[in-house]
Design an enzyme around this catalytic site. Structure first.
Site, PDB file in Angstrom:
ATOM      1  N   ASP A 123      52.074  40.296  46.284  1.00  0.00           N
ATOM      2  CA  ASP A 123      53.228  39.919  47.108  1.00  0.00           C
ATOM      3  C   ASP A 123      53.165  38.479  47.598  1.00  0.00           C
ATOM      4  OD1 ASP A 123      51.286  39.999  49.090  1.00  0.00           O
ATOM      5  OD2 ASP A 123      52.124  41.731  50.136  1.00  0.00           O
ATOM      6  N   ASP A 250      36.451  29.622  40.612  1.00  0.00           N
ATOM      7  CA  ASP A 250      37.721  29.169  41.184  1.00  0.00           C
ATOM      8  C   ASP A 250      37.612  28.940  42.687  1.00  0.00           C
ATOM      9  OD1 ASP A 250      37.584  32.174  40.749  1.00  0.00           O
ATOM     10  OD2 ASP A 250      39.166  32.101  42.245  1.00  0.00           O
ATOM     11  N   ASP A 260      37.948  28.584  50.550  1.00  0.00           N
ATOM     12  CA  ASP A 260      38.274  30.007  50.403  1.00  0.00           C
ATOM     13  C   ASP A 260      37.320  30.909  51.185  1.00  0.00           C
ATOM     14  OD1 ASP A 260      40.639  29.862  49.016  1.00  0.00           O
ATOM     15  OD2 ASP A 260      39.668  29.761  47.075  1.00  0.00           O
TER      16      ASP A 260
END
EC number: 2.7.7.-
Length: 491
Positions: A123, A250, A260
């Site tokens: 989403d 990543d 992150d």
């Protein structure tokens, strides 16, 4: 007045294959819950305007500011060792870049701002809990002096996101030197797009390693530069007990910043095998594994750069291996030097490494709190009668045995006891984002819309090396029923 962002965008000027142009998805009723005013000023932004309803709409993605060029960046990556050829920003949109007060180019990105072409049926949204966790931890890392992305703002959206249950939605405004990762290079390497790899490498050199411009072998030097920064970064992580939790390629930044903050955590009791991440079932990214994994990630970067090293593949591989071979020594020197500072040694002597390792071994065996052991060791350096460090050990005699050797060693140093304590306290924090504290402020916000605990925790963590007697309880490790055994990614 209207909120103004002095955007000067360079990444979106690269070829279209580097990203997808996509606007944030508007949200129902954005409400600003936290603005990092000092960072806003550093970025050349007006914090008063950002705190207006218009500012909240921009920080939530409901309104796109003038000059923005919103994009979702493309990248690939190894996730827990398994290669995924296309990942990309699935719930983050880069609004643009600004030049800060120090002349540094900084990305301004909205995380949780809606679906992108890289969302893979997700989403594109973020729940409030992970947004608060990232805000807390990355700002704590900054205060600890560790290279990191920053948090400019957190906004609740007035909407719910569905995970295991319905949760308040939120958007984090993240600031980074860039969001270019090892996985960005992998995206083009798997497609055998050497021209794109060269363009990306040239962009990275100009942006992050300008001292390499004009170098006879710029791509070799680029790899060496990234290796050095990552080795130093991971050493800094270990010195404060930080566990990233998801060191996929990543999530490995080319700039050398920590990026992150998903299932990240700080250790309480010292355990080299400590894992918190619920998705790291095999312990791949355990505390002590982080240097090895960093080198593994850098090896994947080297593979991407090989076509730029020359046409002779065997020679290129040999050159890359030589550059990668520097990682263990760079890491070890940074880590050991940091450990010497943590125990109050200012010179290097034979036997120091063994002395430090014996302390770590005793801490692990005795379930000593990592942060408090080193912090209280500073007190012991200033006052031999201080026994707070000793109290961290299940068997205090284990500390006594080690402390005798430590005092003999520190006696060979020229500093006074007071000087040693001051220096040790400058590198051994009193306050870290302890997991139970982070979870408590998240629950207060999610369940009660109460952000006072969040505000206080952020305030305490902004001064991690100060004693702050009025906030002494924030230094305490968790009670048995407060322990957080798992952290979650939040995607």
């Amino acid at each position: 007045m209207t909120v103004h962002f002095p955007f000067q965008n360079s990444y979106s000027a690269l070829p279209d294959s580097f990203f997808a142009r996509v606007a944030p998805t508007p949200v129902a009723a954005p409400r600003l819950i936290k603005l990092n005013r000092a960072l806003a000023v550093q970025l050349g932004l007006d914090p008063d305007l950002l705190e207006t309803p218009e500012g909240a709409e921009i920080l939530a993605g409901k309104r796109v500011p003038e000059g923005a060029d919103p994009i979702a960046m493309a990248y690939a990556g190894h996730q827990f060792g398994q290669f995924v050829p296309q990942l990309g920003d699935g719930r983050a949109i880069l609004l643009g870049e600004v030049i800060d007060k120090d002349g540094v180019r900084r990305d301004i990105q909205l995380k949780g701002s809606g679906p992108t072409p890289f969302s893979r049926r997700g989403d594109g949204r973020a729940a409030l809990g992970p947004v608060l966790r990232e805000y807390i931890v990355c700002e704590a890392m900054f205060a600890l002096g560790i290279p990191t992305t920053r948090s400019l703002a957190a906004v609740v959206t007035g909407e719910h996101v569905i995970r295991e249950t319905a949760l308040p939605g939120a958007v984090l405004t993240r600031v980074a030197s860039s969001h270019i990762r090892v996985g960005t290079f992998q995206f083009f390497a798997v497609r055998r797009d050497t021209d794109a790899i060269r363009q990306l490498a040239d962009h990275v050199i100009a942006r992050h390693y300008p001292e390499l411009l004009g170098n006879e072998r710029p791509y070799h030097a680029l790899l060496a530069g990234v290796v050095a920064r990552q080795a130093d970064l991971v050493a800094r992580w270990l010195l404060v007990g930080f566990i990233h939790g998801v060191m996929n390629t990543d999530n490995c930044s080319i700039s050398g910043e920590t990026i992150d903050y998903g299932p990240c955590a700080f250790m309480d009791t010292y355990d080299p095998a400590q894992v918190f991440s619920s998705i790291d079932e095999m312990g791949r990214y355990a505390y002590a594994n982080q240097p090895r994994i960093a080198l593994w990630n850098l090896t994947r970067l080297a593979e991407c750069l090989l076509p730029l090293f020359g046409e002779e593949q065997e020679k290129a591989i040999e050159q890359a291996q030589e550059i990668l071979g520097a990682f263990p020594d760079i890491f070890s020197k940074a880590y050991q030097a940091g450990l010497r500072r943590k125990i109050g040694l200012f010179t290097e002597r034979d036997g120091d490494d063994a002395l430090i390792q014996d302390l770590l071994d005793a801490m692990a065996k005795n379930q000593a709190d990592f942060t408090l052991t080193f912090r209280r060791l500073g007190d012991a350096a200033g006052d031999p009668a201080a026994d707070d460090a000793r109290a961290q050990f299940m068997d205090p005699a284990a500390f006594d045995e080690w402390a005798k050797r430590w005092r003999e060693r520190t006696a060979l140093e020229p500093q006074t006891a007071a000087e040693r304590r001051t220096a040790m306290n400058a590198v051994n924090p009193m306050f870290i984002p302890r997991n139970h504290r982070v979870e408590a402020v998240i629950q207060a916000a999610v369940n009660n819309d109460d952000y006072a605990p969040f505000e206080e925790l952020v305030k305490v963590l902004a001064k991690p090396y100060e004693d702050q007697p009025e906030h002494a309880a924030y230094a305490d490790p968790p009670l048995p029923d407060q322990r957080v055994l798992q952290t979650f990614c939040g995607t």
